[in-house]
Design an enzyme around this catalytic site. Structure first.
Site, PDB file in Angstrom:
ATOM      1  N   ASP A   1      53.040  20.583  16.578  1.00 46.10           N
ATOM      2  CA  ASP A   1      52.281  20.089  17.728  1.00 46.10           C
ATOM      3  C   ASP A   1      50.844  19.787  17.285  1.00 46.10           C
ATOM      4  O   ASP A   1      50.130  20.691  16.844  1.00 46.10           O
ATOM      5  CB  ASP A   1      52.278  21.145  18.833  1.00 46.10           C
ATOM      6  CG  ASP A   1      51.745  20.617  20.162  1.00 46.10           C
ATOM      7  OD1 ASP A   1      50.830  19.753  20.148  1.00 46.10           O
ATOM      8  OD2 ASP A   1      52.234  21.065  21.209  1.00 46.10           O
TER       9      ASP A   1
ATOM     10  N   HIS B   1      54.378  17.647  20.301  1.00 48.10           N
ATOM     11  CA  HIS B   1      53.924  18.098  21.619  1.00 48.10           C
ATOM     12  C   HIS B   1      55.003  17.942  22.696  1.00 48.10           C
ATOM     13  O   HIS B   1      55.118  18.775  23.588  1.00 48.10           O
ATOM     14  CB  HIS B   1      52.663  17.331  22.011  1.00 48.10           C
ATOM     15  CG  HIS B   1      51.909  17.936  23.160  1.00 48.10           C
ATOM     16  ND1 HIS B   1      51.534  19.266  23.200  1.00 48.10           N
ATOM     17  CD2 HIS B   1      51.455  17.398  24.338  1.00 48.10           C
ATOM     18  CE1 HIS B   1      50.878  19.526  24.317  1.00 48.10           C
ATOM     19  NE2 HIS B   1      50.821  18.404  25.020  1.00 48.10           N
TER      20      HIS B   1
ATOM     21  N   SER C   1      52.245  21.382  28.795  1.00 50.17           N
ATOM     22  CA  SER C   1      50.844  21.089  28.525  1.00 50.17           C
ATOM     23  C   SER C   1      49.961  21.661  29.637  1.00 50.17           C
ATOM     24  O   SER C   1      50.046  22.855  29.915  1.00 50.17           O
ATOM     25  CB  SER C   1      50.679  19.569  28.350  1.00 50.17           C
ATOM     26  OG  SER C   1      49.506  19.242  27.658  1.00 50.17           O
TER      27      SER C   1
END
Length: 258
Positions: free
Chosen positions: A209, A237, A106
């Site tokens: 995601d 994710h 991320s």
């Protein structure tokens, strides 16, 4: 929170004006793991710390303002992702790690790319997932759906409230506002500099995601020369937590390859 492992005494070290807490486990080539937004080394990389530390020296810090690196308060400036990359470089230097592997999830994926761009002589291989090299209007629409922590899953909210308490909503609001400001400024983070990543790079992506549309890993693949993309068809994710065994196998094989 999936992937959380039992807490141990986390070492800390002064870098870039703050006390950086980090998890360090194992021997061998250092593997730096950079967490996502609001994440910590311990909560974001439990399965990696446990399973990859038999081969690598896993180093997973709490970025400034997150987790136990809570002083000073997190500040979402225009260059906060570059600051995370600079802090990571300083941490590895302070620990005596001259060259190392880097992995990021991320926000940590974006910071890891920025780290590889700034220090090509130190980052030997790069693994990234769930990140983005620029901010688009579509991204902001997705982020805004999460702005209120009341919309989060109870498990996710509880895991972060255990760390931040009543500060959680303000922290997340600050992150959402920073992303919106990035878009207003043109959206660029590192997309125009991806060709400067010189090390072998593995890009991983969850096809489902909800925060990162599929064009983001494609941009990384097209921009980083020689990079490889592997997609988890049902992944969301946090593929490194829910598909930990397969994820760790892919990472181990990639890093061990000549």
């Amino acid at each position: 929170h999936p992937g959380i492992i039992a807490a141990r005494n986390m070492p800390e070290i002064e870098v870039c004006g703050f006390r950086c807490h980090y998890e360090q486990r194992g021997q061998g080539t250092p593997l730096l793991c950079l967490p996502g937004a609001l994440g910590t080394g311990l909560t974001d990389f439990g399965p990696q710390i446990e399973e990859l530390s038999d081969t690598f020296q896993v180093i997973a810090p709490d970025p400034r303002g997150y987790g136990r690196s809570h002083t000073p308060e997190r500040s979402f400036t225009a260059n906060f992702l570059q600051q995370d990359a600079d802090d990571a470089a300083a941490l590895m230097s302070a620990l005596g790690c001259g060259a190392y592997f880097a992995a990021g999830w991320s926000d940590g994926a974006t910071a890891a790319v920025l780290l590889a761009i700034a220090h090509p002589e130190r980052v030997r291989k790069l693994v990234i997932w769930g990140g983005n090299s620029y901010v688009s209007a579509e991204d902001i629409e997705l982020f805004e759906r999460t702005r209120s922590i009341c919309s989060w899953s109870p498990r996710m909210r509880a895991s972060l409230e255990a760390i931040y308490g009543d500060r959680l909503q303000d922290l997340w609001t600050g992150w959402c506002d920073a992303m919106a400001r990035l878009l207003e400024a043109g959206g660029e983070i590192c997309r125009r500099r991806l060709e400067r990543v010189q090390c072998p790079t593995l890009i991983l992506h969850g096809a489902r995601d909800p925060l990162v549309p599929e064009f983001h890993p494609q941009v990384f693949r097209e921009g980083i020369r020689g990079s490889r993309l592997h997609v988890f068809p049902e992944g969301r994710h946090n593929i490194h937590l829910y598909y930990a065994a397969e994820f760790n196998r892919l990472v181990r094989e990639f890093l061990a390859a000549g």
